[in-house]
Structures are given as structure tokens and as C-alpha cells.
Design a protein around this motif. Structure first.
Motif, PDB file in Angstrom:
ATOM      1  N   THR A  71       0.839  -1.200   0.000  1.00 31.07           N
ATOM      2  CA  THR A  71       0.000   0.000   0.000  1.00 31.07           C
ATOM      3  C   THR A  71       0.874   1.250   0.000  1.00 31.07           C
ATOM      4  O   THR A  71       2.054   1.206   0.374  1.00 31.07           O
ATOM      5  CB  THR A  71      -0.917   0.030   1.232  1.00 31.07           C
ATOM      6  OG1 THR A  71      -0.108   0.116   2.408  1.00 31.07           O
ATOM      7  CG2 THR A  71      -1.818  -1.201   1.278  1.00 31.07           C
ATOM      8  N   ALA A  72       0.289   2.353  -0.392  1.00 26.85           N
ATOM      9  CA  ALA A  72       1.028   3.618  -0.460  1.00 26.85           C
ATOM     10  C   ALA A  72       1.621   4.035   0.888  1.00 26.85           C
ATOM     11  O   ALA A  72       2.790   4.441   0.943  1.00 26.85           O
ATOM     12  CB  ALA A  72       0.130   4.719  -1.026  1.00 26.85           C
ATOM     13  N   PRO A  73       0.884   3.947   2.013  1.00 27.39           N
ATOM     14  CA  PRO A  73       1.496   4.348   3.290  1.00 27.39           C
ATOM     15  C   PRO A  73       2.712   3.492   3.661  1.00 27.39           C
ATOM     16  O   PRO A  73       3.714   4.013   4.153  1.00 27.39           O
ATOM     17  CB  PRO A  73       0.364   4.171   4.308  1.00 27.39           C
ATOM     18  CG  PRO A  73      -0.892   4.255   3.513  1.00 27.39           C
ATOM     19  CD  PRO A  73      -0.549   3.656   2.171  1.00 27.39           C
ATOM     20  N   ALA A  74       2.633   2.186   3.412  1.00 30.31           N
ATOM     21  CA  ALA A  74       3.761   1.310   3.724  1.00 30.31           C
ATOM     22  C   ALA A  74       4.946   1.607   2.810  1.00 30.31           C
ATOM     23  O   ALA A  74       6.094   1.644   3.269  1.00 30.31           O
ATOM     24  CB  ALA A  74       3.353  -0.160   3.610  1.00 30.31           C
ATOM     25  N   ARG A  75       4.695   1.833   1.532  1.00 31.40           N
ATOM     26  CA  ARG A  75       5.791   2.156   0.611  1.00 31.40           C
ATOM     27  C   ARG A  75       6.457   3.470   1.000  1.00 31.40           C
ATOM     28  O   ARG A  75       7.686   3.594   0.939  1.00 31.40           O
ATOM     29  CB  ARG A  75       5.285   2.194  -0.832  1.00 31.40           C
ATOM     30  CG  ARG A  75       5.012   0.804  -1.400  1.00 31.40           C
ATOM     31  CD  ARG A  75       4.860   0.797  -2.913  1.00 31.40           C
ATOM     32  NE  ARG A  75       3.982   1.816  -3.437  1.00 31.40           N
ATOM     33  CZ  ARG A  75       2.692   1.654  -3.708  1.00 31.40           C
ATOM     34  NH1 ARG A  75       2.109   0.493  -3.492  1.00 31.40           N
ATOM     35  NH2 ARG A  75       1.974   2.639  -4.212  1.00 31.40           N
ATOM     36  N   ALA A  76       5.670   4.446   1.439  1.00 31.19           N
ATOM     37  CA  ALA A  76       6.234   5.727   1.872  1.00 31.19           C
ATOM     38  C   ALA A  76       7.079   5.549   3.137  1.00 31.19           C
ATOM     39  O   ALA A  76       8.171   6.118   3.252  1.00 31.19           O
ATOM     40  CB  ALA A  76       5.124   6.743   2.117  1.00 31.19           C
ATOM     41  N   ALA A  77       6.580   4.745   4.081  1.00 26.06           N
ATOM     42  CA  ALA A  77       7.336   4.490   5.316  1.00 26.06           C
ATOM     43  C   ALA A  77       8.630   3.746   5.000  1.00 26.06           C
ATOM     44  O   ALA A  77       9.684   4.036   5.581  1.00 26.06           O
ATOM     45  CB  ALA A  77       6.486   3.695   6.297  1.00 26.06           C
ATOM     46  N   ARG A  78       8.569   2.792   4.089  1.00 27.61           N
ATOM     47  CA  ARG A  78       9.751   2.041   3.669  1.00 27.61           C
ATOM     48  C   ARG A  78      10.793   2.975   3.061  1.00 27.61           C
ATOM     49  O   ARG A  78      11.974   2.932   3.400  1.00 27.61           O
ATOM     50  CB  ARG A  78       9.368   0.972   2.659  1.00 27.61           C
ATOM     51  CG  ARG A  78      10.544   0.221   2.051  1.00 27.61           C
ATOM     52  CD  ARG A  78      10.026  -0.750   0.979  1.00 27.61           C
ATOM     53  NE  ARG A  78      11.069  -1.564   0.457  1.00 27.61           N
ATOM     54  CZ  ARG A  78      11.744  -1.278  -0.664  1.00 27.61           C
ATOM     55  NH1 ARG A  78      11.482  -0.197  -1.359  1.00 27.61           N
ATOM     56  NH2 ARG A  78      12.696  -2.085  -1.084  1.00 27.61           N
ATOM     57  N   SER A  79      10.347   3.821   2.160  1.00 32.50           N
ATOM     58  CA  SER A  79      11.244   4.756   1.497  1.00 32.50           C
ATOM     59  C   SER A  79      11.916   5.694   2.503  1.00 32.50           C
ATOM     60  O   SER A  79      13.131   5.908   2.460  1.00 32.50           O
ATOM     61  CB  SER A  79      10.470   5.555   0.447  1.00 32.50           C
ATOM     62  OG  SER A  79      11.321   6.442  -0.219  1.00 32.50           O
ATOM     63  N   ALA A  80      11.126   6.220   3.440  1.00 29.27           N
ATOM     64  CA  ALA A  80      11.676   7.125   4.463  1.00 29.27           C
ATOM     65  C   ALA A  80      12.690   6.400   5.342  1.00 29.27           C
ATOM     66  O   ALA A  80      13.765   6.941   5.649  1.00 29.27           O
ATOM     67  CB  ALA A  80      10.546   7.699   5.313  1.00 29.27           C
TER      68      ALA A  80
END
Length: 132
Positions: free
Chosen positions: A83-92
Motif C-alpha cells: 500500500t502507499a502508506p507502507a511504501r512511503a514508510a519504507r522509502s523514508a
């Protein structure tokens, strides 16, 4: 359980959150949705707690209630990580750690048979996948 770092990512190791911090832990990240029982926040020595990278409450409750099967649990958790929130957290998280050391902390007694191997694999995937 650990994954060797490359020019494209960190060295990832897994430890129980109840173990004392080590000088070579690098970035210490709690990867459980709930705070570990009996552990004072000051004693955990955490750098981050990205709940977007943990199994959802619904999936966690189903797992602890005796279902689904481990392979189904892992597939559902992997879907949640897509999901988008998990991908954003991963990237950060990966940006923050760079090519350094990342220690994933968990309270589970048997990390090999939990969500942790799925998360380690997900964090180790090619970073370019963040931009799908």
C-alpha cells in the motif's frame, strides 16, 4: 536473521527488543504494532516505530487467534506492505539508514515464524520499486 548490506541498501539484522542495545545496532526500529509488554520506552532505545510497516490490527488479531495458515498470513501481510502508506514508510526508513546498519526489533518469541521475515525481504527489495 540478517541480510548483508549492498551498495544499494543497509545491512539488516533482527533482534528481540528485550535484549540490550549494542553499539553496532545502527538504526534501531521497532516492527511490532503494539508496544512490548513490560518494557519501559526509555529502555528500548528506539530510533523509529513505523507502524505502517507492521501487520494491521485485523491481520495481527487473526494470526494470534489461530488462523490463517502461515503462508496465507505472509501473503496478506505482503499485500499490506504494497500500500502507499507502507511504501512511503519504507522509502523514508531506507533513506534514513542509507547503506548503514538497520536493526529490526520485535517482541515475538520466534521471529522466523512471524511477520519479520516478510518485512526483511520487503526492505531488501530493489529500492526503485518504491516508485511504482
Amino acid at each position: 536473521m540478517s541480510r548483508r548490506g549492498t551498495a544499494d541498501g543497509p545491512t539488516i539484522s533482527v533482534r528481540r527488543v528485550y535484549e540490550p542495545a549494542e553499539p553496532d545496532d545502527g538504526l534501531r526500529v521497532l516492527v511490532d504494532r503494539l508496544w512490548p509488554r513490560g518494557l519501559a520506552k526509555a529502555d528500548a532505545r528506539l530510533d523509529d516505530w513505523p507502524k505502517e510497516l507492521t501487520p494491521s490490527t485485523e491481520l495481527r488479531r487473526a494470526w494470534h487467534a489461530g488462523g490463517p495458515a502461515e503462508d496465507v498470513f505472509r501473503a496478506r501481510y505482503r499485500d499490506e506492505l504494497d500500500t502507499a502508506p507502507a511504501r512511503a514508510a519504507r522509502s523514508a526508513l531506507l533513506t534514513r539508514v542509507g547503506d548503514g546498519r538497520l536493526t529490526l526489533l520485535t517482541a515475538v518469541r520466534d521471529p522466523e515464524h512471524s511477520h519479520v521475515p516478510v518485512l526483511v525481504a520487503y526492505l531488501g527489495e530493489d529500492r526503485r520499486e518504491d516508485h511504482r
